[in-house]
Design an enzyme around this catalytic site. Sequence first.
Site, PDB file in Angstrom:
ATOM      1  N   GLY A 164      -9.297   7.619   2.205  1.00  0.00           N
ATOM      2  CA  GLY A 164      -8.473   7.317   1.050  1.00  0.00           C
ATOM      3  C   GLY A 164      -7.761   5.989   1.106  1.00  0.00           C
ATOM      4  CG  ASP A 165      -4.611   3.315   2.507  1.00  0.00           C
ATOM      5  OD1 ASP A 165      -4.957   2.143   2.253  1.00  0.00           O
ATOM      6  OD2 ASP A 165      -3.446   3.703   2.377  1.00  0.00           O
ATOM      7  CG  ASP A 166      -6.162  -0.719   4.039  1.00  0.00           C
ATOM      8  OD1 ASP A 166      -6.612  -0.945   2.905  1.00  0.00           O
ATOM      9  OD2 ASP A 166      -5.009  -1.026   4.397  1.00  0.00           O
TER      10      ASP A 166
END
Length: 477
Positions: free
Chosen positions: A259-261
């Site tokens: 969901g993120d980097d």
Amino acid sequence: MMFLKRTLGRIITFLPELFGVLLVLATVQWPKAVSSLYCKEMDSGVVRPHSVTITEFGAVGDGVTLNTKAFQNAIFYLNSFADKGGAELFVPKGRWLTGSFSLISHLTLSLEKDAIIIGSTDSSDWPVIDPLPSYGRGRELPGGRHQSLIFGYNLTDVIITGGNGTIDGQGGIWWDWFHNQALNYTRPHLIELMYSTGVVISDVTFVNSPFWAIHPVYCSQVLVRNVTILAPLNSPNTDGIDPDSSSNVCIEDCYISTGDDLIVIKSGWDEYGISFARPSTNISVRHISGQTGTGAGIAFGSEMSGGISEISVEDFHLMNSLHGIRIKTSPGRGGYIRNIYIKNINMSNVTIAIRITGRYGEHPDDKYDKNALPIIERITIQDIVGVNIGTGGMLEGIQGDNFSSICLSNVSLSVASNPPWRCSYIQGYSNLVSPELCEPLRQVPDQSAVCYGNEGLLLQESGASRLVSPFLKMALL
């Protein structure tokens, strides 16, 4: 014959100018990008002379029985072999529910193919520990933070590997607590190793981390190879791999969908990171593929107050993501991000290919120095191909703190937006970029330009060719 004589005469006429250009190129001090040679020196194939299986300590792999004590007792027993060549803790096929446990030096944690270590959904099974000194508080909330599922402190020679077994953080419950603002402390990682050297993480699948999945902090000589990291694309802050104030790190041959980097390099937060003063440096990232819901494929910051430098990123394939390449910082961070070399990136269905954000915000408290401005310089981005790209780039520095020597070469993006680039408070150079870059990055490199490049080259051959070729063309007219 007469044409040849005229041509030779014109070349001789322009030789002084040509010599001057070559002299400029020769006298500029080109920095040298990080080498990944040290990656080959680390290996997960170390044979330990002693080995035990987790079942020997009463563990039950039914997915229901809590095995925290079994893991703790097994590792306590294996500590007696630390000075005898080390030991292996073998986790066989099964679903092994556990709370947080700590590793020791000279240990291999080995997971069989169908072994799954499962994190407890009871927050009391994840102890609360002190905040990192370079952060001053928990990343999400003031005060402490939950200890990672697998934790280590001041270790040497630690290996986490196997036959592609799985470590499952059961992050769903933590994400719900986050969304409902029901957390009392910052969420835990799946793996966090602090002040450790000689770390290898390979051939393991990580799923559903409550927070960042793999977090080496204040570490050196770290290899993360051939791992898979998975979390829903809408899961909050589920970064993949976050080297933090660490050096000599190699990350390669990984697939990450979170969901993120996917991979983000950090080094401390505002005044705490400035005071702690431990940079992230000499890091190689290569052969990575994946996608992210709200993050970037490769990112830097926003916690970068201890400094980030000498980073090489090569051979990255990113799809269906918000950002491709991202640098995040803010007034108050101080520190620097410099000498970054990014090459051979393929993107498809990415909203913003390249983003530099100078006002990211987010501060640990109100004690930060608003005049502590970050230094962002010598960032080279080369050989980039993107299809179905929303915006080519949003490159935004800070007024009074121009980000400099941002160099793009051989970049081809199929962009929907108009204008394709947005630039402010930024300076740099470019060659063979499509669509055409904004004005501050259209300059030709000169004697004062330092574009960071692999093996000390300035934008490979492009910078030199753009300087020399006008003289050759004039001579041959």
